[in-house]
Design an enzyme around this catalytic site. Sequence first.
Site, PDB file in Angstrom:
ATOM      1  N   ARG A  39      37.526  29.522  21.718  1.00  0.00           N
ATOM      2  CA  ARG A  39      36.831  30.805  21.834  1.00  0.00           C
ATOM      3  C   ARG A  39      37.133  31.721  20.651  1.00  0.00           C
ATOM      4  O   ARG A  39      38.285  31.927  20.300  1.00  0.00           O
ATOM      5  CB  ARG A  39      37.223  31.498  23.145  1.00  0.00           C
ATOM      6  CG  ARG A  39      36.739  30.747  24.379  1.00  0.00           C
ATOM      7  CD  ARG A  39      37.290  31.353  25.653  1.00  0.00           C
ATOM      8  NE  ARG A  39      36.899  30.550  26.810  1.00  0.00           N
ATOM      9  CZ  ARG A  39      35.891  30.840  27.616  1.00  0.00           C
ATOM     10  NH1 ARG A  39      35.170  31.923  27.412  1.00  0.00           N
ATOM     11  NH2 ARG A  39      35.591  30.060  28.630  1.00  0.00           N
ATOM     12  N   SER A  89      33.074  26.795  49.838  1.00  0.00           N
ATOM     13  CA  SER A  89      32.848  27.528  48.595  1.00  0.00           C
ATOM     14  C   SER A  89      31.703  26.917  47.797  1.00  0.00           C
ATOM     15  O   SER A  89      31.647  25.701  47.611  1.00  0.00           O
ATOM     16  CB  SER A  89      34.137  27.519  47.760  1.00  0.00           C
ATOM     17  OG  SER A  89      33.939  28.090  46.496  1.00  0.00           O
ATOM     18  N   LYS A  91      39.719  23.200  52.067  1.00  0.00           N
ATOM     19  CA  LYS A  91      38.525  23.764  51.431  1.00  0.00           C
ATOM     20  C   LYS A  91      37.479  22.666  51.239  1.00  0.00           C
ATOM     21  O   LYS A  91      37.797  21.482  51.141  1.00  0.00           O
ATOM     22  CB  LYS A  91      38.873  24.379  50.071  1.00  0.00           C
ATOM     23  CG  LYS A  91      39.301  23.353  49.034  1.00  0.00           C
ATOM     24  CD  LYS A  91      39.588  23.995  47.694  1.00  0.00           C
ATOM     25  CE  LYS A  91      40.033  22.920  46.680  1.00  0.00           C
ATOM     26  NZ  LYS A  91      40.385  23.501  45.380  1.00  0.00           N
ATOM     27  N   SER A  93      26.287  34.706  37.517  1.00  0.00           N
ATOM     28  CA  SER A  93      26.103  35.417  36.253  1.00  0.00           C
ATOM     29  C   SER A  93      25.686  34.549  35.085  1.00  0.00           C
ATOM     30  O   SER A  93      25.099  35.049  34.121  1.00  0.00           O
ATOM     31  CB  SER A  93      27.393  36.154  35.890  1.00  0.00           C
ATOM     32  OG  SER A  93      28.458  35.238  35.697  1.00  0.00           O
ATOM     33  N   HIS A 121      27.770  40.969  40.022  1.00  0.00           N
ATOM     34  CA  HIS A 121      26.661  41.057  39.063  1.00  0.00           C
ATOM     35  C   HIS A 121      25.379  41.571  39.709  1.00  0.00           C
ATOM     36  O   HIS A 121      24.295  41.400  39.149  1.00  0.00           O
ATOM     37  CB  HIS A 121      26.424  39.696  38.407  1.00  0.00           C
ATOM     38  CG  HIS A 121      27.517  39.307  37.467  1.00  0.00           C
ATOM     39  ND1 HIS A 121      27.540  39.685  36.149  1.00  0.00           N
ATOM     40  CD2 HIS A 121      28.654  38.598  37.674  1.00  0.00           C
ATOM     41  CE1 HIS A 121      28.630  39.212  35.567  1.00  0.00           C
ATOM     42  NE2 HIS A 121      29.321  38.555  36.470  1.00  0.00           N
ATOM     43  N   THR A 146      32.579  45.076  41.506  1.00  0.00           N
ATOM     44  CA  THR A 146      33.333  45.566  40.348  1.00  0.00           C
ATOM     45  C   THR A 146      32.896  46.975  39.988  1.00  0.00           C
ATOM     46  O   THR A 146      31.753  47.377  40.242  1.00  0.00           O
ATOM     47  CB  THR A 146      33.126  44.638  39.137  1.00  0.00           C
ATOM     48  OG1 THR A 146      33.930  45.087  38.058  1.00  0.00           O
ATOM     49  CG2 THR A 146      31.668  44.626  38.683  1.00  0.00           C
ATOM     50  N   LYS A 165      31.164  46.813  35.492  1.00  0.00           N
ATOM     51  CA  LYS A 165      29.885  46.356  34.928  1.00  0.00           C
ATOM     52  C   LYS A 165      28.854  47.473  35.100  1.00  0.00           C
ATOM     53  O   LYS A 165      28.804  48.393  34.305  1.00  0.00           O
ATOM     54  CB  LYS A 165      29.491  45.022  35.556  1.00  0.00           C
ATOM     55  CG  LYS A 165      30.459  43.900  35.158  1.00  0.00           C
ATOM     56  CD  LYS A 165      30.086  42.569  35.719  1.00  0.00           C
ATOM     57  CE  LYS A 165      30.943  41.439  35.157  1.00  0.00           C
ATOM     58  NZ  LYS A 165      32.392  41.594  35.364  1.00  0.00           N
ATOM     59  N   THR A 180      50.580  46.141  42.594  1.00  0.00           N
ATOM     60  CA  THR A 180      49.889  46.394  41.332  1.00  0.00           C
ATOM     61  C   THR A 180      49.681  47.892  41.134  1.00  0.00           C
ATOM     62  O   THR A 180      49.226  48.584  42.050  1.00  0.00           O
ATOM     63  CB  THR A 180      48.519  45.684  41.308  1.00  0.00           C
ATOM     64  OG1 THR A 180      48.707  44.274  41.447  1.00  0.00           O
ATOM     65  CG2 THR A 180      47.803  45.946  39.987  1.00  0.00           C
TER      66      THR A 180
END
Length: 554
Positions: free
Chosen positions: A102, A215, A234, A267, A295, A340, A343, A372
């Site tokens: 990347r 999922s 799962k 997305s 999104h 979120t 965005k 956190t």
Amino acid sequence: MESIAHQSVRLCPFMRKTIASAHGVRQLKSANLAAMAEKCPVVGSALHVRGYATTAAGSAAAVARKVGGEAVADHATQESSFDFDGMFEKEIEKKRLDKSYRFFNNINRLAREFPMAHRQEEDDKVTVWCSNDYLALSKNQQVVDAMKRAMDKYGAGAGGTRNIAGHNRHALKLEAEIAALHKKEGALVFSSCYMANDAVLSLLGQKVKDLVIFSDELNHASMIVGIRHANTTKHIFRHNDLQHLEEMLQMYPKSTPKLIAFESVYSMSGSVSDISKICDLADKYGALTFLDEVHAVGLYGPHGAGVAEHCDFEAHRLSGISSVGGARTVMDRVDMITGTLGKSFGTVGGYVASSRRLIDWCRSYAPGFIFTTTLPPAVMAGAAEAIRYQRRHLDLRQQQQRHTSYVKKGLKDLGIPVIPNPSHIVPILVGNADLAKQASDMLMENHRIYVQAINFPTVARGTERLRITPTPGHTDDLSDLLLDAVDDVFARLQLPRVRDWESQGGILGVGEKDYVEQENLWTEEQLQLTNDSLHPNVLDPVLQQLEVSSGIKV
């Protein structure tokens, strides 16, 4: 010991000489064997190479020590250290070789010149076409002013976790805004939606005995990590394949606790899930639903609550911020919605909205929330303002949709392969990691257009792409420049167009025979509405803070 020594004497000249000098095998028991071994021309050199050798005057203490009265090996002085740098370099080289390494571009988006940005030098400007700041609210003056006021009054940071530093009026207001947006009883804000997804999914798996999670195969990495941390059973169902999902659900009694985890808008492909039908399956087989609207928030529904709201567009438009009377809406039926703030809402952070009990449970047990540091007051003030602003500005969503449609039609007319979808995402198929990177570089250097290449592991190998995301500020004149630039890059690099994919049988809906495209989520009737078409109660609602945000008193 004596038997081994006698056998060694017959086979090894060094041992015969050593035994003679030690006056017999029995005397070896009291000898310094490590020091003797160093003198052997064969064993001694091996010891030195491996790092086991002691000094000539040393003892066996260099290779052994006593712990609790027993002799154990002392590895602290043996061999060389593990080559961490070598391992890191080898792993990075693998990325370079398979073209998945990347490169991050230095992009500095300019608030007063949106959608322009500058690179390293301020006069080196480009047009940004791949930001997830979908509504450009990060530059909205009302949002910026709200952040400035909060920072001037309350400073830069929050002072720690809410558990230690407490929270503040901005956290209370933001969680009330989020709960109202999704018409849920409660909401909880996290430092990111990655953290929210991981924290909630992992907590469910750890606390709900025998939970089985189903999922979608294209779920975001944050959901995959959360499910892995859940450490429970799962099953992965094929993307948006509800028949496959039902076959898996049928494997378990209805009494077995289950959870279906999926997204509304995916997305990288722009595909959209059928939320209503997934809720039907959840009801039928006794499952909770976990919906990631990252999104979609800000972009769908009359008030920007996402695809779940868009499913009952008229009912929500007419009721405004109030709950819809009568039958339950799709948004009501979804148990947990994550989203979120980074965005469409232009700031940073994530959240989960759900029932009062579930939110209190997460607040009380989720380590990812408890330990956190909370978001700064200024960030929360800006996020709350962004939610309020976009709620009453239907025109932002409509402009974004119109500009997306303009770009998609222009690319189609040029034969540029766009992965078909009913959403705001414009994924241009390239199909090769190296060429996708070259295309991105050419757009930047030759046309001053920034579009990031999307490679593995974000997408599967062979499906590499350029991902374009128009915003309300990407007007038709800018879109025409983009279309000319993409056409030029495809011609120069000889990238496959739709007809080329057709000759190969097609892929992902591009060039596939008899592929039926989905209708856009936004209808023409919805696009003709105005801000005045919204219920007056969305203009400046007064929201009561949520008791669950601070803890429910008994």
